[in-house]
Design an enzyme around this catalytic site. Structure first.
Site, PDB file in Angstrom:
ATOM      1  N   ARG A 458       0.825  -1.200   0.000  1.00  0.00           N
ATOM      2  CA  ARG A 458       0.000   0.000   0.000  1.00  0.00           C
ATOM      3  C   ARG A 458       0.867   1.260   0.000  1.00  0.00           C
ATOM      4  NH1 ARG A 458      -2.044  -1.577   5.805  1.00  0.00           N
ATOM      5  NH2 ARG A 458      -0.628  -0.428   7.188  1.00  0.00           N
ATOM      6  N   GLU A 460       2.467   3.000   1.926  1.00  0.00           N
ATOM      7  CA  GLU A 460       3.142   3.119   3.213  1.00  0.00           C
ATOM      8  C   GLU A 460       4.548   2.554   3.063  1.00  0.00           C
ATOM      9  OE1 GLU A 460       1.939   2.486   7.892  1.00  0.00           O
ATOM     10  OE2 GLU A 460       0.498   2.105   6.305  1.00  0.00           O
ATOM     11  N   TRP A 523       7.811   1.015  20.157  1.00  0.00           N
ATOM     12  CA  TRP A 523       8.274   1.511  18.862  1.00  0.00           C
ATOM     13  C   TRP A 523       9.678   2.118  19.036  1.00  0.00           C
ATOM     14  CZ3 TRP A 523       3.683  -0.328  19.334  1.00  0.00           C
ATOM     15  CH2 TRP A 523       2.935  -0.683  18.213  1.00  0.00           C
ATOM     16  N   GLU A 736      -1.561  -8.313   8.714  1.00  0.00           N
ATOM     17  CA  GLU A 736      -1.423  -7.211   9.656  1.00  0.00           C
ATOM     18  C   GLU A 736      -2.377  -7.373  10.830  1.00  0.00           C
ATOM     19  OE1 GLU A 736      -1.339  -2.330   9.535  1.00  0.00           O
ATOM     20  OE2 GLU A 736      -2.341  -3.433   7.929  1.00  0.00           O
TER      21      GLU A 736
END
Length: 942
Positions: A458, A460, A523, A736
């Site tokens: 996509r 991204e 993250w 995902e």
């Protein structure tokens, strides 16, 4: 008596980190080698290394990432290194085959090539052809090309492409760091007039990044390339050819548009014959644009992207709308290579997607990405074309406007990814689990393309830090990922420094103000976790040293955020991202409080920094951060864990974090947490209840607290959500979301859905380490842990891994005699700690092949009688009874059966009949009758 020299052999001599080129990126590359010998228990005592000028002897077992013992290499200098080893038993090898290494870097200040591009481009990101000619004054001894780009490029010298690398030079944080390729082009440069030509496209440099309507170019609007060719003549004289204002360019070539997200447009009628050879008339071309300053390029240490595999068409489908769709049987990353015949000017369109929905390409998950290529034929016979400056994530491809009949043999899917060495394998008696493991491998292949991305299809395809933080252990087992991830960590440190210590959500960071200076747990912790994983799995102390400043900066940033309470709370967080219970459009709404996730990772990162400091010999930092970690642990327990061991967020991820990160008061509390975790998993019907954060932890947290049976049921569950649900739906990569595709075959309605996302595939690390039983007991597998945990659902499981010392393997299988047979192969120069099933102590063994036989656990007693009064916990533990109940309900009402399966809490204090009160009386009676029938059959069988 000492063995003869022929019994030991040195193999696999290599320099860090690349084995796909003889050029090294540093004057002092670390060296690694493996020893092969049939001698059991062999250990290296001495290693001798020579570069022809000097021989040095190391009295050590070290054979992985050994510091360079010679004078530093000069730029372009060639050395041939050899190694021979002697064992502690006196056995010795001959000298190894020579490893020829060349300094693949320029001297400081020697880079002089300018960044050049098309002058006055007609469109944004317009592809370009650039060229120049030069004269070689005599016979050439060596010619080396150094090249980089703001964009992607390929170079031809005298009409021949210089290598097989794709999308060079990859994507880095362009404003801070550029990498260059170093290529030997000696055979292409001839005495006399020569031509250098470049095909240039925008790639990542000109791509529009951002979400929804905010997407815009981040780096620049026009691509450029910089290169220099260093020539050494036979007589010792030298010449340098640079990219500069003397080059010529045109935008009128056959590549008319190129985009990572949108695809390529190629018009073969615009092909320019001979443009890359000497003597071409370029009088109509214009002088190039010369850009300003850019970071001095450094040699790329990670392997290149190449075409790795080809897959043919598996099925030709005609969609309900009449379109022709090709199914390649595997979700992959790459491009199509097509051979077509037709009239000049005829245009073919290729569209790509991962899944079908209602029989048509499922393109909604692509969002803005067009993932479409166009080819206009030159005419006059068969012509073959493949896009070269884009890539797509797809299983299905739609071909529109194909002239004539389709021959499936004329279309091939070309798989591309970073050319890392495969190092890990797994196999078991459970075919669905085997397919899950293959899905993990394919997911990594598709998302390790110059940097670790979240998805490949996509709009991204970004280096999300949280995804690789949880997946790094799995990646480090499956492939030689050390150099790949070490290079990416360089960009992480640079982006982090620019943000004052905060690690951005993605690296390279192209979100701008969208990520601002917010820190996100799990993250940003990639800054500490990933270097530590590389140390654990590869023994790479160097990456710890290189990244220590980044690791410490991240820990200090978190300590500052935590303040006097030593808790990370009340801030933005992704939390346990994509918890299966989160609403489709609110993926951060998890069962586990985000503050628990954040504070757990605060502890994790601070503790890792303390450990790294110890390894690096910085005892002051080690003590300081160890003390802070202890304070964080106390604060975490005080705030989030009751005296009974119950967590404030009574959810699978919370307990997984506490158990696996060591956030418990003592062993008894750890056990109580494990018991509660097992209760939660069972009460959820053995369905997974974790998102990105908890998924790598939950199975191991169950196993280490004595609930291996629960971990086995969780792994082999096929109902949604589970690891195997996507497999039952035909997935060939990891999704995902747990339910990227719903049970009715429709795509998840959420705005964010991908069918190739490796994060949830982090379970594969547990399959390697725990189920099959192979893990490092010390950094880099110098000592190996053999600890298989047989699961009742399996008859066998085995794994192998190419460690820095050689191939190690473990496996177990059930025999017909009530035993479990365990095998292990331990490579030379290592030892192993072996924990056999049920053992209270380990045995230590040396290298060689080993076999053990242990008594299998007694078979579970036969299932007893069941009725409406049977506790729900017993029903879920009895697959026959469970199936009897829900299929009986489904015979009346599928929706009611779905609610029963997905929303029942399978607890011991509630009878199955109590959960059926909303159903019509006759359904309850039918269930009663079905359970009685099952009980009667069991009585008669006994």
């Amino acid at each position: 008596m000492a063995s003869t020299s022929s019994t030991v052999r040195v193999s696999s001599l290599r320099a860090e980190y690349r084995s796909d080129t003889g050029f090294v990126p540093t004057p002092t590359p670390r060296l690694s080698w493996k020893s092969e010998t049939p001698i059991d228990g062999w250990l290296q005592a001495v290693a001798e290394l020579t570069d022809g000028d000097r021989t040095t002897s190391l009295e050590s077992r070290d054979s992985a990432l050994v510091e360079w013992p010679f004078a530093p290499l000069a730029p372009g200098e060639v050395r041939a290194v050899r190694v021979r080893v002697t064992g502690v038993d006196g056995s010795a090898s001959d000298w190894s085959e020579p490893l020829e290494l060349t300094g693949g870097f320029l001297a400081p200040g020697a880079w002089a090539g300018r960044m050049i591009g098309l002058d006055n481009p007609a469109t944004t990101a317009q592809p370009a052809l650039l060229r120049t000619e030069f004269t070689a004054s005599g016979p050439v001894a060596r010619a080396t090309l150094y090249a980089t780009a703001h964009g992607v490029y390929q170079v031809e010298v005298n009409g021949t492409e210089v290598d097989d690398e794709i999308l060079k030079p990859g994507w880095t944080a362009y404003q801070f760091r550029l990498t260059h390729e170093t290529t030997d082009v000696t055979s292409l440069v001839t005495e006399g007039t020569n031509a250098i030509a470049v095909t240039l496209a925008g790639g990542w440099f000109t791509e529009s990044f951002g979400f929804r309507d905010s997407a815009a170019p981040f780096y620049g609007s026009d691509p450029a390339v910089a290169l220099q060719l260093e020539i050494v003549y036979v007589d010792g004289s030298t010449q340098t050819v640079l990219s500069d204002e003397g080059w010529l360019g045109t935008g009128d070539g056959p590549l008319t548009a190129s985009s990572i997200y949108d695809g390529e447009t190629f018009d073969a009628t615009l092909a320019i014959d001979g443009w890359s050879t000497a003597g071409f008339d370029a009088s109509a071309w214009t002088a190039v644009r010369v850009d300003g300053k850019f970071p001095t390029p450094s040699p790329r240490s990670a392997p290149a992207v190449r075409a790795i595999e080809e897959i043919g068409v598996q099925e030709v489908i005609t969609s309900p709308s009449g379109r022709t769709i090709l199914d390649f049987g595997q979700n992959l990353v790459g491009t199509l290579r097509i051979t077509v015949r037709g009239d000049r000017g005829h245009t073919i369109t290729l569209r790509h997607a991962e899944v079908l929905e209602n029989g048509e390409l499922g393109i909604r998950p692509l969002r803005r990405a067009k993932a479409t290529d166009h080819y206009t034929l030159a005419g006059g016979g068969a012509e073959t074309w493949q896009p070269r400056f884009t890539f797509h994530g797809f299983r299905y491809a739609e071909i529109d406007n194909l002239p004539g009949e389709l021959d499936p043999a004329d279309v091939t899917a070309v798989v591309i990814h970073s050319d890392m060495e495969r190092t890990g394998w797994f196999e078991s008696s459970h075919e669905l689990v085997n397919r899950l493991h293959e899905n993990v491998v394919w997911g990594m292949r598709g998302n390790f393309l110059y940097l670790p991305t979240d998805c490949p299809q996509r709009d991204e395809r970004l280096g999300w830090t949280g995804d690789i933080q949880v997946f790094a252990p799995t990646a480090s087992y499956l492939y030689e990922a050390d150099g790949f991830l070490a290079g990416w960590l360089e960009d992480l440190a640079l982006e982090q420094k620019a943000k004052g210590g905060v690690v951005p959500f993605i690296v390279p960071d192209v979100l701008g103000d969208e990520s601002a200076t917010a820190a996100a747990a799990a993250w940003g912790d990639a800054a500490t976790v990933v270097p530590w994983v590389l140390y654990e799995r590869f023994g790479d102390v160097g990456v710890l040293g290189d990244q220590y400043g980044s690791m410490k900066s991240w820990a200090d940033t978190l300590i500052g955020i935590a303040g006097e309470r030593y808790l990370w709370e009340g801030k933005f967080q992704f939390g346990d991202w994509l918890d299966p219970d989160a609403p489709a459009d609110f993926p951060a709404d998890a069962k586990t409080d985000p503050d628990i996730v954040a504070s757990a990772y605060l502890f994790r990162s601070v503790e890792i920094v303390s450990r790294a400091a110890t390894v690096l010999g910085n005892e002051r930092d080690a003590e300081t951060y160890a003390a802070i970690a202890a304070t964080v642990r106390r604060a975490f327990l005080r705030e989030y864990v009751s005296e009974s061991g119950r967590m404030m967020s009574d959810a699978q991820t919370g307990y997984g974090l506490a158990i696996m990160f060591g956030l418990t008061r003592d062993g008894d509390e750890r056990q109580r947490m494990g018991d509660r975790l097992a209760f939660l998993v069972r009460s959820a019907g053995y369905r997974i209840g974790t998102g990105f954060v908890g998924t790598p932890l939950v199975a191991e947290a169950l196993a280490v607290t004595g609930h291996l049976d629960v971990a086995g049921r969780l792994l082999t569950q096929t109902e949604n959500p589970s690891w195997l649900y996507p497999v039952t739906m035909g997935a060939t990569t990891v999704w995902e979301r747990w339910d990227s595709m719903l049970e009715d075959g429709s795509i998840n309605p959420g705005e964010m859905t991908s069918f190739n996302h490796y994060a949830l595939g982090a379970i594969a690390d547990w399959m390697h380490r725990s189920l099959a039983g192979l893990a490092p007991a010390s950094p880099g597998y110098r000592s190996i842990l053999v600890a298989p945990r047989p699961l009742p659902e399996f008859d066998f499981a085995r794994t192998s891994h190419e460690t820095p010392y050689g191939l190690a393997s473990t496996g177990w299988a059930r025999s017909d005699h009530g035993t479990i047979e365990i095998d292990a192969v331990i490579p030379p120069n290592t030892t192993a700690e072996v924990w056999l099933p049920g053992a209270r102590e380990f045995v230590r063994v040396g290298s060689g092949s080993h076999h053990w036989s242990v008594q299998a656990d007694a078979e579970a007693p036969a299932r007893g009688e069941v009725s409406l009064e049977t506790p729900l916990s017993d029903i879920i533990d009895d697959p026959e009874a469970y199936a009897a109940v829900w299929t009986t309900i489904a015979a009346h009402d599928d929706d009611a059966a779905r609610v029963f399966r997905h929303h029942t809490q399978w607890t011991p204090r509630r009878a199955v009949g109590e959960s059926l009160f909303q159903l019509p009386p006759f359904v309850r009676q039918n269930v009663r009758a079905r359970l009685k029938e099952l009980s009667d059959s069991r009585r008669s069988a006994s």
